[in-house]
Design a protein around this motif. Sequence first.
Motif, PDB file in Angstrom:
ATOM      1  N   ASN A  88       0.815  -1.225   0.000  1.00  0.00           N
ATOM      2  CA  ASN A  88       0.000   0.000   0.000  1.00  0.00           C
ATOM      3  C   ASN A  88       0.845   1.270   0.000  1.00  0.00           C
ATOM      4  OD1 ASN A  88       0.795   0.476   2.703  1.00  0.00           O
ATOM      5  ND2 ASN A  88      -1.044  -0.487   3.540  1.00  0.00           N
ATOM      6  N   GLY A  89       2.154   1.108  -0.132  1.00  0.00           N
ATOM      7  CA  GLY A  89       3.038   2.257  -0.224  1.00  0.00           C
ATOM      8  C   GLY A  89       3.504   2.815   1.095  1.00  0.00           C
ATOM      9  N   GLY A  90       3.047   2.234   2.208  1.00  0.00           N
ATOM     10  CA  GLY A  90       3.431   2.743   3.523  1.00  0.00           C
ATOM     11  C   GLY A  90       4.838   2.362   3.933  1.00  0.00           C
ATOM     12  N   VAL A  91       5.346   1.253   3.400  1.00  0.00           N
ATOM     13  CA  VAL A  91       6.719   0.832   3.660  1.00  0.00           C
ATOM     14  C   VAL A  91       7.515   1.021   2.383  1.00  0.00           C
ATOM     15  CG1 VAL A  91       8.222  -1.102   4.271  1.00  0.00           C
ATOM     16  CG2 VAL A  91       6.018  -0.819   5.438  1.00  0.00           C
ATOM     17  N   ALA A  92       8.661   1.680   2.490  1.00  0.00           N
ATOM     18  CA  ALA A  92       9.482   1.954   1.310  1.00  0.00           C
ATOM     19  C   ALA A  92       9.922   0.644   0.650  1.00  0.00           C
ATOM     20  CB  ALA A  92      10.706   2.770   1.698  1.00  0.00           C
ATOM     21  N   GLU A  93       9.996   0.657  -0.664  1.00  0.00           N
ATOM     22  CA  GLU A  93      10.389  -0.552  -1.390  1.00  0.00           C
ATOM     23  C   GLU A  93      11.783  -1.024  -1.003  1.00  0.00           C
ATOM     24  OE1 GLU A  93       9.860  -0.355  -5.577  1.00  0.00           O
ATOM     25  OE2 GLU A  93       7.677  -0.068  -5.456  1.00  0.00           O
ATOM     26  N   ASP A  94      12.654  -0.078  -0.628  1.00  0.00           N
ATOM     27  CA  ASP A  94      13.996  -0.485  -0.194  1.00  0.00           C
ATOM     28  C   ASP A  94      14.037  -0.806   1.301  1.00  0.00           C
ATOM     29  OD1 ASP A  94      13.815   1.989   0.993  1.00  0.00           O
ATOM     30  OD2 ASP A  94      15.551   2.859  -0.035  1.00  0.00           O
ATOM     31  N   LEU A  95      12.875  -0.790   1.969  1.00  0.00           N
ATOM     32  CA  LEU A  95      12.702  -1.185   3.372  1.00  0.00           C
ATOM     33  C   LEU A  95      13.466  -0.310   4.356  1.00  0.00           C
ATOM     34  CD1 LEU A  95      12.965  -5.074   2.937  1.00  0.00           C
ATOM     35  CD2 LEU A  95      10.945  -3.621   2.734  1.00  0.00           C
ATOM     36  N   THR A  96      13.742   0.916   3.964  1.00  0.00           N
ATOM     37  CA  THR A  96      14.490   1.805   4.856  1.00  0.00           C
ATOM     38  C   THR A  96      13.592   2.768   5.624  1.00  0.00           C
ATOM     39  OG1 THR A  96      14.849   3.397   3.065  1.00  0.00           O
ATOM     40  CG2 THR A  96      16.559   1.724   3.425  1.00  0.00           C
ATOM     41  N   SER A  97      12.280   2.707   5.423  1.00  0.00           N
ATOM     42  CA  SER A  97      11.385   3.581   6.171  1.00  0.00           C
ATOM     43  C   SER A  97       9.974   3.019   6.179  1.00  0.00           C
ATOM     44  CB  SER A  97      11.367   5.001   5.577  1.00  0.00           C
ATOM     45  OG  SER A  97      10.736   5.008   4.310  1.00  0.00           O
ATOM     46  N   ILE A  98       9.200   3.479   7.145  1.00  0.00           N
ATOM     47  CA  ILE A  98       7.774   3.170   7.220  1.00  0.00           C
ATOM     48  C   ILE A  98       7.049   4.472   7.523  1.00  0.00           C
ATOM     49  CG2 ILE A  98       7.955   2.496   9.666  1.00  0.00           C
ATOM     50  CD1 ILE A  98       5.624   0.563   9.191  1.00  0.00           C
ATOM     51  N   THR A  99       5.946   4.701   6.833  1.00  0.00           N
ATOM     52  CA  THR A  99       5.185   5.948   6.987  1.00  0.00           C
ATOM     53  C   THR A  99       3.803   5.634   7.550  1.00  0.00           C
ATOM     54  OG1 THR A  99       6.367   6.978   5.150  1.00  0.00           O
ATOM     55  CG2 THR A  99       4.283   7.983   5.812  1.00  0.00           C
ATOM     56  N   TRP A 100       3.481   6.265   8.670  1.00  0.00           N
ATOM     57  CA  TRP A 100       2.195   6.083   9.333  1.00  0.00           C
ATOM     58  C   TRP A 100       1.359   7.348   9.153  1.00  0.00           C
ATOM     59  CZ3 TRP A 100       1.229   1.468  11.982  1.00  0.00           C
ATOM     60  CH2 TRP A 100       2.338   0.672  12.289  1.00  0.00           C
ATOM     61  N   THR A 101       0.053   7.184   8.988  1.00  0.00           N
ATOM     62  CA  THR A 101      -0.863   8.318   8.892  1.00  0.00           C
ATOM     63  C   THR A 101      -1.894   8.232  10.007  1.00  0.00           C
ATOM     64  OG1 THR A 101      -0.593   8.418   6.490  1.00  0.00           O
ATOM     65  CG2 THR A 101      -2.492   9.570   7.440  1.00  0.00           C
ATOM     66  N   LEU A 102      -1.895   9.224  10.880  1.00  0.00           N
ATOM     67  CA  LEU A 102      -2.826   9.244  12.013  1.00  0.00           C
ATOM     68  C   LEU A 102      -4.266   9.387  11.538  1.00  0.00           C
ATOM     69  CD1 LEU A 102      -0.831  11.696  14.295  1.00  0.00           C
ATOM     70  CD2 LEU A 102      -1.137   9.241  14.715  1.00  0.00           C
ATOM     71  N   LYS A 103      -5.201   8.871  12.335  1.00  0.00           N
ATOM     72  CA  LYS A 103      -6.617   9.064  12.059  1.00  0.00           C
ATOM     73  C   LYS A 103      -6.934  10.554  12.021  1.00  0.00           C
ATOM     74  CE  LYS A 103      -8.419   4.882  14.366  1.00  0.00           C
ATOM     75  NZ  LYS A 103      -9.230   4.331  13.282  1.00  0.00           N
TER      76      LYS A 103
END
Length: 573
Positions: A88-103
């Motif tokens: 879903n695009g929340g984890v970078a394809e190179d696995l170096t980051s994760i992005t969270w979106t608050l409610k």
Amino acid sequence: MKLRTALMGAAAMMLPLAAQAQDEGGERGRDGHVNIIYWQAVSIMNPYLSGGTKDVEAASLVLEPLARFDPTGELVPYLVDEIPTVENGGVAEDLTSITWTLKEGLVWSDGTPVTSEDVVFTWQYCTAEGGGCAQGAKFDAVSSVEAIDERTVRVNFSAPTPYPYTAFTGAESPIIQAAQFADCLGPRAPECTDANFMPVGTGPFTVTDFRVNDVVELAANENYRDASKPAFATVTFKGGGDATAAGRAVMETGEFDYAWNLQLAPDVIESMAQGGMGVPISAFGTLVERIEVNLTDPSPDLEEGVRSTVEAPHPFLTDPAVREALSIAIDRDLLVEVGYGQAGRATCNLVPAPELYADAENTGCLTQDLDRANQLLDEAGYMDTDGDGVRETPDGEPLSILYQTSTNAVRQDFQALIKEWWEQIGFEVELRNIDSGVFFGGDPGSTDTFQRFYADVEMYANNFPGTDPQAYLGAYLCDNIPSPDTQWQGENINRYCDESYDELWRTLSQTGELDERGRIAKQLNAMLTSQSNVIIPLVDRGRVSAHSNTLGGVQLNTWDSELWNAADWYRTE
């Protein structure tokens, strides 16, 4: 009501039909008051300053992570709408980051907005220089946390991280309010008593009164994101006493609605259940009763600041032969029989589940071998030169052990048995038990906490949230050793430091293929247990608690806080 029935399967639970009914919703606070009893009293409502389960779970009523683990171990969103993945695009394809979106529209209990800056601050709080964080392992792979906008936060890793869900997930890693804790960074963290005892949170309840090692009073959070929850207007969270009194208070007298961690012999629980006021609920997870070995010298003859630190190696527990002898002298099957019955399984593993990570071949400790234990000590040069029954080191120091644990009937039974076996192989053993509220507390000024470890060995149980043991095994990295510089916070209470272990853990943190993750985790487990006996596992314990017949919505969860869904609890009649 037989516990063997309750413990069939990892998530087996015994619930009366009334408790299985769904709450139809309605006005917040409609069901009045609920009483919870934890016989280990709460010391603090900040899980970043205490590794004690009772503190983490009490705080979970108020403080929440971005995501939690449900009773099956699956990660589910709490302060976010979805779990980030590569797909879903929340984890970078190179696995170096994760992005969270608050409610959207999320607010603290004081009515102010929850923003990404609060998430950033939580990371800064746990990693602040000069402080100590009981949950530091959750952030070991994190290089930075940045606010992208008011609701979006990116967690950056120091290397590709295939399992990016350690920080801000589970009850041990909740979000704290930046405004409340702004002046509590580093060395000042323990001084912020108002924030530590009465945190502003996003959970279903807020603290209205806090009495250390006694009782916490809570009220429904009027700004909770679901207008129909919680069903209970107020909560009394009572601490202290013992597991027997707690079980009786729910199942026999009906004074309380929920009792946690009934560490009692199975026949005792079965007898209590006959009282008819409540039922036990049980499930296996990753909870292991173990003996932790102190690799540093806890002698009171040493000055403070040196005692139980890496500056002072232990005079004989640094010897692998001594630790192996201590392990194989124990009859684990008898411990299970005496203490847990069907609610326990003898184990040599620190990580007993899930199956992918549990080493089924690590069984060498399961057979008691006193002869071999004596032989190991003989070969290592530990002899009883004066005939008093106690061996000495080659330098003439007696093999004398202070063995401490929390006050609990089962643990004291274990201590008595293990003391007898260790004396048979030439150790002098002094037993000590400490009030659990103090032992598992995070007070940096107390000399009786399990983190400070002013004993040679200590016994307790611990587990990890979710189904992945990466952060749990990361607790034993060199950087996580408690010391005066960290205000005695840190998960590596053994003071274990092995660069090869650290390197292998880093490999685990960068490995995505599941079978390979399982292989590496088993190797790390072995390094701590069978290969070194720095940790001496005893019993894979089933979690046993109890709730009243009139308390609905309870779902026992061994992968997160037992109170993980208290917002969904309700009165059935």
